[in-house]
Design a protein around this motif. Sequence first.
Motif, PDB file in Angstrom:
ATOM      1  N   ALA A   1       0.828  -1.209   0.000  1.00 15.31           N
ATOM      2  CA  ALA A   1       0.000   0.000   0.000  1.00 15.31           C
ATOM      3  C   ALA A   1       0.862   1.259   0.000  1.00 15.31           C
ATOM      4  CB  ALA A   1      -0.928  -0.006   1.209  1.00 15.31           C
ATOM      5  N   ALA A   2       1.930   1.249   0.812  1.00 14.02           N
ATOM      6  CA  ALA A   2       2.827   2.409   0.849  1.00 14.02           C
ATOM      7  C   ALA A   2       3.510   2.607  -0.500  1.00 14.02           C
ATOM      8  CB  ALA A   2       3.863   2.226   1.947  1.00 14.02           C
ATOM      9  N   GLY A   3       3.911   1.508  -1.140  1.00 15.82           N
ATOM     10  CA  GLY A   3       4.536   1.593  -2.447  1.00 15.82           C
ATOM     11  C   GLY A   3       3.579   2.104  -3.505  1.00 15.82           C
ATOM     12  N   ILE A   4       2.342   1.648  -3.462  1.00 17.39           N
ATOM     13  CA  ILE A   4       1.333   2.104  -4.416  1.00 17.39           C
ATOM     14  C   ILE A   4       1.112   3.608  -4.286  1.00 17.39           C
ATOM     15  CG2 ILE A   4      -1.153   2.019  -4.899  1.00 17.39           C
ATOM     16  CD1 ILE A   4      -1.012  -1.001  -4.352  1.00 17.39           C
ATOM     17  N   LEU A   5       1.096   4.101  -3.055  1.00 15.99           N
ATOM     18  CA  LEU A   5       0.922   5.538  -2.829  1.00 15.99           C
ATOM     19  C   LEU A   5       2.094   6.317  -3.417  1.00 15.99           C
ATOM     20  CD1 LEU A   5      -0.624   7.890  -1.510  1.00 15.99           C
ATOM     21  CD2 LEU A   5       0.680   7.444   0.584  1.00 15.99           C
ATOM     22  N   TRP A   6       3.314   5.832  -3.177  1.00 14.63           N
ATOM     23  CA  TRP A   6       4.483   6.509  -3.745  1.00 14.63           C
ATOM     24  C   TRP A   6       4.431   6.507  -5.269  1.00 14.63           C
ATOM     25  CZ3 TRP A   6       8.724   4.231  -6.515  1.00 14.63           C
ATOM     26  CH2 TRP A   6       9.748   5.125  -6.800  1.00 14.63           C
ATOM     27  N   GLY A   7       4.089   5.366  -5.856  1.00 10.95           N
ATOM     28  CA  GLY A   7       4.004   5.279  -7.310  1.00 10.95           C
ATOM     29  C   GLY A   7       2.962   6.217  -7.890  1.00 10.95           C
ATOM     30  N   ALA A   8       1.827   6.359  -7.193  1.00  8.10           N
ATOM     31  CA  ALA A   8       0.773   7.259  -7.660  1.00  8.10           C
ATOM     32  C   ALA A   8       1.244   8.708  -7.637  1.00  8.10           C
ATOM     33  CB  ALA A   8      -0.474   7.089  -6.801  1.00  8.10           C
ATOM     34  N   LEU A   9       1.877   9.112  -6.544  1.00  8.79           N
ATOM     35  CA  LEU A   9       2.302  10.502  -6.406  1.00  8.79           C
ATOM     36  C   LEU A   9       3.502  10.826  -7.293  1.00  8.79           C
ATOM     37  CD1 LEU A   9       1.785  10.817  -2.556  1.00  8.79           C
ATOM     38  CD2 LEU A   9       0.451  11.942  -4.358  1.00  8.79           C
ATOM     39  N   LEU A  10       4.289   9.813  -7.646  1.00  6.29           N
ATOM     40  CA  LEU A  10       5.390  10.025  -8.583  1.00  6.29           C
ATOM     41  C   LEU A  10       4.868  10.555  -9.919  1.00  6.29           C
ATOM     42  CD1 LEU A  10       8.514   9.508  -8.580  1.00  6.29           C
ATOM     43  CD2 LEU A  10       8.017   7.337  -9.743  1.00  6.29           C
ATOM     44  N   ALA A  11       3.643  10.183 -10.252  1.00  2.97           N
ATOM     45  CA  ALA A  11       3.018  10.649 -11.490  1.00  2.97           C
ATOM     46  C   ALA A  11       2.634  12.119 -11.420  1.00  2.97           C
ATOM     47  CB  ALA A  11       1.777   9.803 -11.795  1.00  2.97           C
ATOM     48  N   GLY A  12       2.701  12.715 -10.247  1.00  2.00           N
ATOM     49  CA  GLY A  12       2.388  14.137 -10.127  1.00  2.00           C
ATOM     50  C   GLY A  12       3.330  15.026 -10.915  1.00  2.00           C
ATOM     51  N   TYR A  13       4.464  14.474 -11.347  1.00  2.00           N
ATOM     52  CA  TYR A  13       5.419  15.245 -12.154  1.00  2.00           C
ATOM     53  C   TYR A  13       5.089  15.212 -13.652  1.00  2.00           C
ATOM     54  CZ  TYR A  13       8.663  15.645  -8.176  1.00  2.00           C
ATOM     55  OH  TYR A  13       9.246  15.950  -6.967  1.00  2.00           O
ATOM     56  N   VAL A  14       4.105  14.450 -14.055  1.00  2.00           N
ATOM     57  CA  VAL A  14       3.785  14.306 -15.478  1.00  2.00           C
ATOM     58  C   VAL A  14       3.604  15.650 -16.188  1.00  2.00           C
ATOM     59  CG1 VAL A  14       1.876  13.634 -17.009  1.00  2.00           C
ATOM     60  CG2 VAL A  14       2.958  11.936 -15.554  1.00  2.00           C
ATOM     61  N   PRO A  15       2.897  16.634 -15.611  1.00  2.00           N
ATOM     62  CA  PRO A  15       2.705  17.903 -16.332  1.00  2.00           C
ATOM     63  C   PRO A  15       3.992  18.661 -16.630  1.00  2.00           C
ATOM     64  CG  PRO A  15       1.095  17.683 -14.564  1.00  2.00           C
ATOM     65  CD  PRO A  15       2.102  16.584 -14.369  1.00  2.00           C
ATOM     66  N   LEU A  16       5.115  18.265 -16.035  1.00  4.94           N
ATOM     67  CA  LEU A  16       6.386  18.926 -16.327  1.00  4.94           C
ATOM     68  C   LEU A  16       6.727  18.800 -17.806  1.00  4.94           C
ATOM     69  CD1 LEU A  16       8.765  20.372 -14.844  1.00  4.94           C
ATOM     70  CD2 LEU A  16       9.896  18.151 -14.746  1.00  4.94           C
ATOM     71  N   THR A  17       6.344  17.674 -18.426  1.00  4.53           N
ATOM     72  CA  THR A  17       6.649  17.451 -19.833  1.00  4.53           C
ATOM     73  C   THR A  17       5.790  18.329 -20.731  1.00  4.53           C
ATOM     74  OG1 THR A  17       7.028  15.152 -19.192  1.00  4.53           O
ATOM     75  CG2 THR A  17       7.087  15.646 -21.539  1.00  4.53           C
ATOM     76  N   ALA A  18       4.698  18.860 -20.223  1.00  2.09           N
ATOM     77  CA  ALA A  18       3.914  19.850 -20.942  1.00  2.09           C
ATOM     78  C   ALA A  18       4.383  21.262 -20.620  1.00  2.09           C
ATOM     79  CB  ALA A  18       2.428  19.702 -20.590  1.00  2.09           C
ATOM     80  N   LEU A  19       4.785  21.485 -19.382  1.00  2.00           N
ATOM     81  CA  LEU A  19       5.175  22.820 -18.925  1.00  2.00           C
ATOM     82  C   LEU A  19       6.443  23.318 -19.603  1.00  2.00           C
ATOM     83  CD1 LEU A  19       4.846  25.227 -16.963  1.00  2.00           C
ATOM     84  CD2 LEU A  19       6.043  23.869 -15.240  1.00  2.00           C
ATOM     85  N   VAL A  20       7.483  22.492 -19.632  1.00  2.00           N
ATOM     86  CA  VAL A  20       8.787  22.956 -20.125  1.00  2.00           C
ATOM     87  C   VAL A  20       8.761  23.330 -21.606  1.00  2.00           C
ATOM     88  CG1 VAL A  20      11.194  22.274 -20.535  1.00  2.00           C
ATOM     89  CG2 VAL A  20      10.117  21.824 -18.323  1.00  2.00           C
ATOM     90  N   PRO A  21       8.212  22.512 -22.531  1.00  2.00           N
ATOM     91  CA  PRO A  21       8.172  22.953 -23.930  1.00  2.00           C
ATOM     92  C   PRO A  21       7.322  24.204 -24.133  1.00  2.00           C
ATOM     93  CG  PRO A  21       7.754  20.599 -23.761  1.00  2.00           C
ATOM     94  CD  PRO A  21       7.685  21.145 -22.376  1.00  2.00           C
ATOM     95  N   SER A  22       6.365  24.449 -23.245  1.00  2.40           N
ATOM     96  CA  SER A  22       5.507  25.621 -23.371  1.00  2.40           C
ATOM     97  C   SER A  22       6.191  26.904 -22.922  1.00  2.40           C
ATOM     98  CB  SER A  22       4.226  25.407 -22.560  1.00  2.40           C
ATOM     99  OG  SER A  22       3.500  24.288 -23.034  1.00  2.40           O
ATOM    100  N   LEU A  23       7.382  26.791 -22.361  1.00  2.00           N
ATOM    101  CA  LEU A  23       8.138  27.973 -21.970  1.00  2.00           C
ATOM    102  C   LEU A  23       8.724  28.695 -23.171  1.00  2.00           C
ATOM    103  CD1 LEU A  23      10.074  26.472 -18.904  1.00  2.00           C
ATOM    104  CD2 LEU A  23       8.161  28.075 -18.801  1.00  2.00           C
ATOM    105  N   VAL A  24       8.810  28.003 -24.316  1.00  2.00           N
ATOM    106  CA  VAL A  24       9.400  28.590 -25.521  1.00  2.00           C
ATOM    107  C   VAL A  24       8.398  28.497 -26.670  1.00  2.00           C
ATOM    108  CG1 VAL A  24      11.764  28.112 -24.830  1.00  2.00           C
ATOM    109  CG2 VAL A  24      10.496  26.384 -26.108  1.00  2.00           C
TER     110      VAL A  24
END
Length: 418
Positions: free
Chosen positions: A318-341
Amino acid sequence: MTSLEKAGIPRQLIWGYLGVMIFMMGDGIEQGWLSPYLVDHGMTVQQSATLFTVYGITIAISAWFSGVLAEGYGVRRTMALGLLLYCLGTVGFVGFGMPKLNQPVMLLTYALRGFGYPLFAYSFLVWIAYSSPQRQLGRAVGWFWFVFTGGLNVLGAYYSSWAITKFGHLNTLWTSLFWALLGAVMALLLNRSKPARQSAGGSKAEELVKGLTIVKEEPKVLLGGIVRIINTTAQFAFPVFLPMYMARHGFDTTEWLTIWGTIFTSNIIFNLIFGFVGDHFGWRNTIMWFGGMGCALSTLLFYYAPQIWEGSYWAVMAAGILWGALLAGYVPLTALVPSLVKKDKGAAMAILNLGAGLPVFVGPAIVGLFIGSAGEEGVIWILAGLYVISAIITRFITLPNNAKTLHQTQPAEAIQSI
């Protein structure tokens, strides 16, 4: 608009997404068990960490080149080069390094293998960045990380937990060639869509230079790259020492691989969820609170769970599943960075890809440097602290219009085939 497009998947790239998943399944076969296997056969934890560190260095270099090579030389050519290097490295590592644990040969060939998957997978990510409407980019990259992580950490872990009992460790590694080739057939042959990028002048050499100069033109791209490094540093540090830690608390290799695979089953599901959340809640807010702060807390919980609940399999799961879920919170970074230019998105993606590759080096390096002095517990606190730092850095990555996210109603600027 088709159902695929409503879900955020560019319809013309569906075979590419599937191909990346299968390719990464082949690449991820050994991730959950190679370190304990090497230690059990006579290598030290530090020697194992060195192997993964050297591997990570080549992945980091390859990850940076993937963006600029895809932009300057073509996505298909770059992906094909990645496949070739992966196959050559695998043959050398499994055929000549592993049988007698010849460390110099293992270091050389595993490093060569490390050039493979970034050129293959991250080049496809550049393709996505140019082919997706801006309003759906968060979801499109969410699907990329769904198939990337689903292959590397889920299918690879589950398949290897079965295959090593049927074929043995070395033969399981040989089968990675089959999966890599199958994925390449899907992504490069069955995928009929033409790779595309923005119209741009200049020579191919200039495209390579842009992968460095972009951080001077837009320093926030560099901040995004740093956050991306922190994002998955723990993911590549954990397999170096946690299997042995978990074994001392009663979990054998098969149980650990099942936990690891389930963690990333959770992760790929939430890669999609946080793609939608980021498009609505704000890319920065999602990264800061769910990614940075969430991962800091869940990293500590995952480590201490076997102690708090005295080796309870389901508590650790359960603790691992929670960590794995929250690790996905960084997904929007791949949209954010290209949108800076507004242009040179391939160069911005090169920095982001470099940030995606460096954790494969940084994670094992942190373990190798600190596990002797600080111990496993100290390493965990270092990783948790890095997540907090990433949340602070993200606060300063603002879009040009200072919006929470970018909701353009029109697709990206005109593109041309290459």
